[in-house]
Design an enzyme around this catalytic site. Structure first.
Site, mmCIF file in Angstrom:
data_model
loop_
_atom_site.group_PDB
_atom_site.id
_atom_site.type_symbol
_atom_site.label_atom_id
_atom_site.label_comp_id
_atom_site.label_asym_id
_atom_site.label_seq_id
_atom_site.Cartn_x
_atom_site.Cartn_y
_atom_site.Cartn_z
ATOM 1 N N GLN A 169 0.827 -1.200 0.000
ATOM 2 C CA GLN A 169 0.000 0.000 0.000
ATOM 3 C C GLN A 169 0.864 1.254 0.000
ATOM 4 O O GLN A 169 0.350 2.350 -0.154
ATOM 5 C CB GLN A 169 -0.906 0.016 1.242
ATOM 6 C CG GLN A 169 -1.906 -1.128 1.277
ATOM 7 C CD GLN A 169 -2.744 -1.154 2.541
ATOM 8 O OE1 GLN A 169 -2.910 -2.205 3.155
ATOM 9 N NE2 GLN A 169 -3.291 -0.015 2.954
ATOM 10 N N GLU A 215 -12.967 4.758 5.599
ATOM 11 C CA GLU A 215 -12.890 4.091 6.896
ATOM 12 C C GLU A 215 -14.076 4.386 7.797
ATOM 13 O O GLU A 215 -14.409 3.592 8.671
ATOM 14 C CB GLU A 215 -11.603 4.517 7.584
ATOM 15 C CG GLU A 215 -10.403 4.143 6.766
ATOM 16 C CD GLU A 215 -9.130 4.771 7.273
ATOM 17 O OE1 GLU A 215 -8.069 4.396 6.795
ATOM 18 O OE2 GLU A 215 -9.210 5.650 8.140
ATOM 19 N N ARG A 238 -8.819 -1.065 8.056
ATOM 20 C CA ARG A 238 -9.751 -0.100 7.477
ATOM 21 C C ARG A 238 -10.018 1.077 8.431
ATOM 22 O O ARG A 238 -11.161 1.488 8.642
ATOM 23 C CB ARG A 238 -11.066 -0.764 7.086
ATOM 24 C CG ARG A 238 -11.730 0.001 5.944
ATOM 25 C CD ARG A 238 -13.067 -0.551 5.558
ATOM 26 N NE ARG A 238 -13.607 0.245 4.453
ATOM 27 C CZ ARG A 238 -13.880 -0.249 3.244
ATOM 28 N NH1 ARG A 238 -13.684 -1.519 2.985
ATOM 29 N NH2 ARG A 238 -14.357 0.518 2.300
ATOM 30 N N CYS A 239 -8.960 1.574 9.052
ATOM 31 C CA CYS A 239 -9.094 2.783 9.874
ATOM 32 C C CYS A 239 -7.706 3.362 10.056
ATOM 33 O O CYS A 239 -6.731 2.711 9.748
ATOM 34 C CB CYS A 239 -9.695 2.456 11.230
ATOM 35 S SG CYS A 239 -8.690 1.343 12.225
#
Lengths: 230, 801
Positions: free
Chosen positions: B236, B754, B383-384
């Protein structure tokens, strides 16, 4: 993943005969379904293998067995075994304390307390079944052990609680193409037997997982109905 | 020219910001023509398979390679001893610690990397791996973080046993990593002493795993003659990885090329550098041929970046009306065997201090103690932004606990504590400046949409009949867009981001960014920003990311930072180009720049709309000779954006559940999600992101968990056990929005991916607990699986006829 199992199996033989057999690690090992001694390191250390197969999945553990203690006075034995499976993805360890309790001249009890712990894939995937499997293995062990004892005067009995042998018979009955009846019952009984009566020769085989499963299912049902009755 | 219908037509042709433009990338994805790392096949490529430890904690007494080396197709077997000469058997982590690349004398978590077998194909490699004989001496394992700092606790990290500090302050115990605090403890304690009411709850965020569809992997290719290293990998953050590789290997960073390609989901799992990558790279350097390493699903769930494992304690102090006066949150963080969790250097506990949420809480204090255990390392943000889900879960659960204690409605208690619109930018008692927000109207809109009062009436009737129905509310504030370089860096590199735009003579545009899409639709979103800024059609704008040889430097895509940071950089770069185009237009139209005004896709002369230069004309002109005095040809720009502040998206969610008290099954009857992410660039992509985030929230709240037994064995590391919801289980999502732009972002955009995960988890948990609230239940830990919920029913004795 750890389980503790305490079991007691009545045997139709004199305590001395049973004790004689219990001290013969080679013979004891051969009573353990799928177990095999491959090397005598010294008097109290051995190397060996144990195989388990559930359907298509099979595991072969190789490891060491150490005889911690043999006490003739109490007819008791303390074994430690540990090993890893041959793909290096699982580990297993067992601590077994067994002793023979006399029960009259022609009968006795084989009492075993063992703690089995497994690691890796065996724990991840086998963990849920473990206590059931261990239970079945011990029952098979007792059945084999009983088979190797010189028959007592009265009609020969195999280890009870009766679940032990029937399990195997039934399992075989339901799965004939997979394993002949004796596969489990008489697993690991080579012809060369020193301490005990010769019995029908059978090739050394893995613990038959399907027989195990069937036995577990049976026990589970038993338990269920007992619970209902209670 | 200039009339409304014409303007509108030209506007529509651009398909810029605000349009639900279909995703450019989907043309290849829906045809199965994406190019993922495992699709890369290079001539002479070897395949690496890792040998992993079956034990969670064991000493390695010996490794016998001989049987593996005799196995057909096996070329080499690498162990720590083989990496030592290159000093690559240990590597630095993003958490300020070091991690064994291949186990050095001992293993500290189950399935830790012990050796890599290199073979001519992946089957031969797997067969070889099974033949490597490792002699282990099992050691007692620490699984429960609460026992990690016991006096008699086994020492996990012998390599740093003597170190007083591992990058984040003093350690009190060999298994202690750091203690981090924020806020004013004395003030918070005082608020509790004088409070009319206080509540306390132990709240666990269990260990979970992002479990992206594509596991991690790489193809490393070292070219001996040129000394160039190319690594195709699932990352990523390709640029950060390139820098880490340069630091690790000593190869000049200019000779290292990291290529992202298409990535099948990341959710934080693909931020860190994993041992498998490093061994594959070393293997390629040693063998001189390309080496591919691809994780199995079990390896991915068991050994790569997990999330959460925060054992929290929440405390609130309030007056009799439920107005919160004080907050004390602490957490014991299980970081596993190595501190390789991903966070900005100055934020060892991530952004946990956002835990005051959407509420005006005058006195607050929070503390996180991180410890080592014999579990996989990691601690990524699933996802945060790191630790935001944990923080928001705590405050959104605790405000419900407070409401129950005071018997105040759970919507009402939020109204009473919201930060008011006029208070923004709002300074929280834990040090954040929330850029903008308008919480009350968002909540009211949702309550009206679901007929909240009607639902509460229905709940009363159901309870009278002995049925379990729960209504959950979450009014969360997220913190994304890391981040201002004065505060945020990783390995010393500021978390700015970048965009380079090249405009071609005929008006085609190529834009390259430092971010890395894993399915977020960057190729579409960025193109729409440029389309609106430059008045050129999005269809002709190509976006490229992930190839470090092509794109300018950036920190990558995680923490919802792409739109807040790179989106801003994109607007900045486009505006530089627009300014140059304006000078050219003024020159060609022979007027002053001040006489020009922008109209969708062209500059027109004020008061004389007929006189105009379209952007397309200016693209060509910029490549010709007739330019203002001293101006160079070309219409290119690169911009680096250092955000002045984080952005703070928010939302108001309501979840309605029905619980079967006999089976413990939780059914989500309705879920209504209102999100405010500021300016909306592509509404369709935003909605897709919200569906995805809510589905992952649903997964975490109702099923996901990475459990261990007392020896540190994984008890759920395959999809046989690990819950990955499909369309079958996933409920219907209703989405809504309000728009409260960020005052400091060039476009007013805040980021959204998110929010639904961060806000969805407490909303579902709140609904489940609310179903039991009338029975005196104040909290139930996740996951709310049928069995665990049934246990609650059983404990209450309501599961019998």
């Amino acid at each position: 993943m750890k389980v503790q199992i305490e079991k007691s199996f009545p045997l139709a033989a004199s305590a001395d005969a049973a004790w004689a057999l219990l001290q013969d690690l080679e013979a004891v090992t051969q009573c353990m379904p799928g177990a095999r001694i491959t090397e005598h390191v010294d008097a109290s250390h051995f190397k060996g293998t144990v195989g388990v197969r559930v359907g298509p999945a099979s595991m072969a553990f190789r490891g060491e067995v150490e005889v911690r203690e043999i006490d003739a006075a109490t007819r008791s034995l303390h074994l430690i075994g540990r090993g890893t499976d041959n793909t290096g993805t699982s580990g297993a360890a067992m601590d077994l304390r067994a002793h023979i309790e006399p029960d009259g001249p022609a009968a006795c009890k084989l009492v075993g307390l063992s703690e089995v712990s497994v690691s890796g894939k065996a724990a991840t995937f086998g963990g849920r079944l473990m206590s059931g499997v261990a239970d079945q293995v011990l029952q098979q062990f007792a059945a084999n052990f009983a088979k190797r004892l010189p028959p007592a005067p009265q009609e020969p009995v195999v280890a009870t609680p009766v679940v032990a042998t029937p399990v195997v018979a039934d399992a075989a009955a339901t799965e004939p193409p997979l394993t002949p009846p004796i596969a489990v019952a008489a697993a690991a009984t080579p012809a060369t037997i020193t301490t005990a009566m010769p019995v029908a020769e059978a090739p050394v085989r893995d613990i038959n997982g399907l027989a195990l499963l069937w036995g577990m299912v049976r026990d589970w049902f038993h338990h269920l109905f007992e619970a209902k009755r209670a | 020219m200039g009339d409304m219908s014409d303007l509108q037509k030209r506007e529509e042709q651009l398909q810029g910001m605000g349009t639900s433009l279909l995703r450019k990338e989907d043309a290849r994805f829906i045809r199965g023509q994406g190019s993922y790392v495992d699709d890369i096949k290079l001539p002479g490529m070897l395949f690496g398979a890792l040998v992993r430890s079956p034990y969670a904690h064991a000493r390695i007494k010996g490794i016998d390679k001989s049987r593996a080396l005799d196995s057909p197709g096996v070329v080499a077997v690498l162990t720590a001893d083989d990496l030592k000469p290159l000093n690559l058997h240990w590597m630095p982590t993003l958490g300020g610690d070091v991690q064994a690349v291949l186990a050095d004398k001992k293993v500290c978590f189950q399935l830790q990397e012990v050796a890599m077998v290199l073979a001519t194909d992946r089957y031969a490699a797997a067969d070889g791996a099974a033949l490597v004989e490792v002699d282990y001496e099992e050691l007692p394992a620490i699984v429960d973080p609460k026992k990690a700092m016991d006096a008699d606790a086994p020492l996990i990290r012998e390599d740093i046993a003597e170190k007083k500090d591992v990058g984040h302050g003093p350690r009190q115990h060999p298994n202690h990593i750091f203690t981090w605090e924020a806020g004013d403890k004395a003030a918070a304690d005082a608020a509790f002493e004088g409070a009319a009411v206080t509540v306390r709850e132990e709240i666990l965020n269990p260990r979970v795993h992002p479990c992206p569809l594509e596991t991690c992997g790489c193809v490393a290719s070292f070219n001996k003659p040129t000394g160039n290293l190319t690594v195709y990998m699932t990352s990523q953050a390709p640029h950060l990885v390139r820098t880490v590789l340069a630091m690790l290997s000593g190869i000049a960073e200019s000779k290292i090329r990291v290529v992202g390609g298409d990535i099948g989901g990341g959710f934080g799992n693909k931020v860190p550098v994993y041992p498998g990558y490093v061994v594959a790279i070393v293997a390629s350097i040693v063998t001189g041929v390309p080496v591919k390493w691809i994780e199995s699903r079990i390896d991915n769930i068991s050994t790569t970046g997990f999330a959460r494992d925060y054992h929290g304690v929440g405390e609130l102090a309030a007056d009799a009306d439920g107005r919160i006066k004080g907050l004390r949150f602490t957490a014991l963080a299980d970081h596993g065997a190595f501190n390789s969790h991903v966070s900005a250097s100055k934020f060892p506990a991530g952004l946990f201090s956002i835990c005051t949420g959407s509420y005006a809480i005058p006195n607050a204090y929070c503390r996180v103690d991180a410890v080592f255990t014999n579990k996989a390392p990691g601690g990524v943000a699933y996802r945060c932004s790191l630790r935001v889900t944990e923080a928001v879960y705590l405050i959104e659960r605790m405000i419900d606990v407070l409401a129950q204690k005071l018997n105040i409605d759970k919507a009402e208690i939020r109204r009473r504590n919201f930060v008011a619109k006029e208070e923004f930018p709002y300074q929280t008692s834990l040090g954040w400046t929330i850029d903008s927000g308008d919480y009350a109207p968002a909540l009211e809109k949702v309550l009206k949409a679901v007929d909240y009062d009607g639902l509460r009436r229905e709940q009363v009737e159901k309870r009278a009949k002995g049925e379990l129905m729960g209504i959950g509310i979450a009014t969360f504030t997220e913190i994304v867009g890391a981040g201002p370089t004065k505060a945020c860096d990783i390995l010393g590199i500021g978390l700015f981001d970048s965009c380079e735009i090249r405009v071609h003579p005929t008006g085609g545009v190529i834009a390259r960014l430092g971010t890395m899409s894993q399915g977020q639709g960057h190729a579409t979103t960025y193109a729409q920003i440029i389309a609106t800024e430059l008045g050129l059609p999005a269809s002709d704008i190509v976006v490229e990311e992930g190839d470090t040889d092509k794109a300018p430097y950036g920190a990558g895509t995680w923490g919802s930072r792409s739109t807040p940071v790179s989106g801003a950089a994109t607007a900045k770069a486009a505006r530089k180009i627009k300014d140059k185009a304006k000078q050219i237009a003024a020159h060609l139209l022979e007027v002053g720049e001040g006489d020009l005004e922008w109209e969708v896709d062209r500059f027109t002369v004020k008061g004389n709309p007929g006189q105009a230069k379209t952007m397309k004309e200016l693209c060509m002109a910029a490549h010709q000779g007739d330019l203002p005095e001293g101006m160079e040809q070309g219409l290119n720009a690169v911009a680096y954006y250092d955000p002045p502040n984080m952005t703070f998206p928010f939302g108001a969610y309501v979840c309605v559940v029905d619980v079967d008290k006999y089976t413990g099954e939780v059914k989500i009857r309705r879920f209504y999600a209102l999100d405010d992410c500021g300016t909306r660039i592509n509404p369709m992509i935003i909605e897709g992101q919200i569906h995805g985030g809510l589905t992952e929230a649903f997964a975490v709240a109702l099923g996901q968990q990475v459990p261990f037994d007392e020896n540190g064995n994984h008890l759920g590391n395959s999809l046989m056990d690990y819950f990955l919801p499909t369309a079958v289980e996933t409920p219907h999502w209703e989405t809504d929005h309000t728009v409260t732009p960020s005052p400091h972002h060039p476009l007013g955009a805040k980021g959204v991916a998110e929010s639904p995960h961060v806000g969805g988890i407490p909303c579902i948990s709140n609904a489940v607990v609310d179903a039991f609230a009338h029975l005196g239940v104040t909290h139930m830990d996740m996951p709310h699986s049928a069995f665990r919920v049934w246990q609650q029913c059983h404990a209450l004795g309501i599961d019998r006829h």
